[in-house]
Design a protein around this motif. Structure first.
Motif, PDB file in Angstrom:
ATOM      1  N   ARG A 143       0.769  -1.327  -0.051  1.00 60.98           N
ATOM      2  CA  ARG A 143       0.023  -0.153  -0.103  1.00 60.98           C
ATOM      3  C   ARG A 143       0.881   1.412   0.009  1.00 60.98           C
ATOM      4  O   ARG A 143       0.577   2.199  -0.485  1.00 60.98           O
ATOM      5  CB  ARG A 143      -1.105   0.002   1.277  1.00 60.98           C
ATOM      6  CG  ARG A 143      -2.183  -0.837   0.996  1.00 60.98           C
ATOM      7  CD  ARG A 143      -3.184  -0.751   2.275  1.00 60.98           C
ATOM      8  NE  ARG A 143      -2.610  -0.974   3.585  1.00 60.98           N
ATOM      9  CZ  ARG A 143      -2.654  -2.148   4.080  1.00 60.98           C
ATOM     10  NH1 ARG A 143      -2.963  -3.350   3.549  1.00 60.98           N
ATOM     11  NH2 ARG A 143      -2.058  -1.990   5.232  1.00 60.98           N
ATOM     12  N   ALA A 147       0.874   3.998  -2.992  1.00 60.99           N
ATOM     13  CA  ALA A 147       0.583   5.326  -2.542  1.00 60.99           C
ATOM     14  C   ALA A 147       1.683   6.556  -3.162  1.00 60.99           C
ATOM     15  O   ALA A 147       1.559   7.493  -3.632  1.00 60.99           O
ATOM     16  CB  ALA A 147       0.172   5.686  -0.925  1.00 60.99           C
ATOM     17  N   SER A 150       1.652   6.612  -6.837  1.00 62.78           N
ATOM     18  CA  SER A 150       0.469   7.741  -7.139  1.00 62.78           C
ATOM     19  C   SER A 150       0.910   9.193  -7.010  1.00 62.78           C
ATOM     20  O   SER A 150       0.626   9.915  -7.761  1.00 62.78           O
ATOM     21  CB  SER A 150      -0.683   7.167  -6.486  1.00 62.78           C
ATOM     22  OG  SER A 150      -1.411   6.063  -6.819  1.00 62.78           O
ATOM     23  N   ASN A 151       1.357   9.353  -5.595  1.00 66.66           N
ATOM     24  CA  ASN A 151       1.668  10.776  -5.414  1.00 66.66           C
ATOM     25  C   ASN A 151       2.729  11.508  -6.249  1.00 66.66           C
ATOM     26  O   ASN A 151       3.020  12.308  -6.055  1.00 66.66           O
ATOM     27  CB  ASN A 151       1.898  10.767  -3.755  1.00 66.66           C
ATOM     28  CG  ASN A 151       0.764  10.487  -2.720  1.00 66.66           C
ATOM     29  OD1 ASN A 151      -0.266  10.514  -3.306  1.00 66.66           O
ATOM     30  ND2 ASN A 151       1.135   9.969  -1.740  1.00 66.66           N
TER      31      ASN A 151
END
Length: 153
Positions: A143, A147, A150-151
């Motif tokens: 996860r 994340a 994506s960021n």
């Protein structure tokens, strides 16, 4: 921990007037039920430090541990932990998906996994079909890596 944690710790130390304090990332690579053995006989010791003196101090802490030492940047050391666990989780997920296809086609997943594992580029580890992965690291770190990607755009 996400890549960049060391930078945030470094900044906090600097802001607190502790610029002289070293900051390092020294991820562990231990498996559940094998932590002591994995610590004492690691595949590798990863040290991430911006300062040579800090890296040397961490290396000295491990002088009685038999394992190759790799000194990297803090961000790279943080990423090694996430990337290694993501690759292991991917292998587990992959063989479970192959098991589903084997069931549908009449192939034997254990035979398939054994043959795949004979390829020196892939190896036999983490190719046992089952219920998936467990523990605290694989789900959490998958996860975190997702994340971060994506960021980062």
């Amino acid at each position: 921990m996400p890549v960049g944690t060391g930078d945030r710790v470094r900044s906090a130390l600097d802001e607190a007037g502790l610029a002289h304090a070293g900051c390092a990332a020294n991820p562990e690579f231990t498996a559940e039920g094998k932590a002591v053995d994995d610590f004492l006989r690691p595949d590798r010791i990863v040290i991430g430090a911006a300062e040579g003196r800090t890296a040397q101090l961490i290396k000295e802490l491990h002088e009685d541990i038999d394992g190759p030492v790799q000194t990297l940047s803090v961000a790279s050391a943080e990423m090694v932990k996430l990337a290694a666990n993501a690759l292991l989780a991917t292998k587990i997920t992959f063989i479970n998906e192959i098991a589903t296809v084997c069931e549908a086609t009449g192939a034997d997943v254990d035979q398939v996994a054994e043959a795949i594992g004979m390829d020196h580029r892939l190896g036999p580890h983490f190719l046992k079909a089952g219920l998936g992965y467990r523990g605290s690291c694989f789900p959490k770190e998958s996860r975190v890596l997702r994340a971060m990607a994506s960021n980062s755009g």
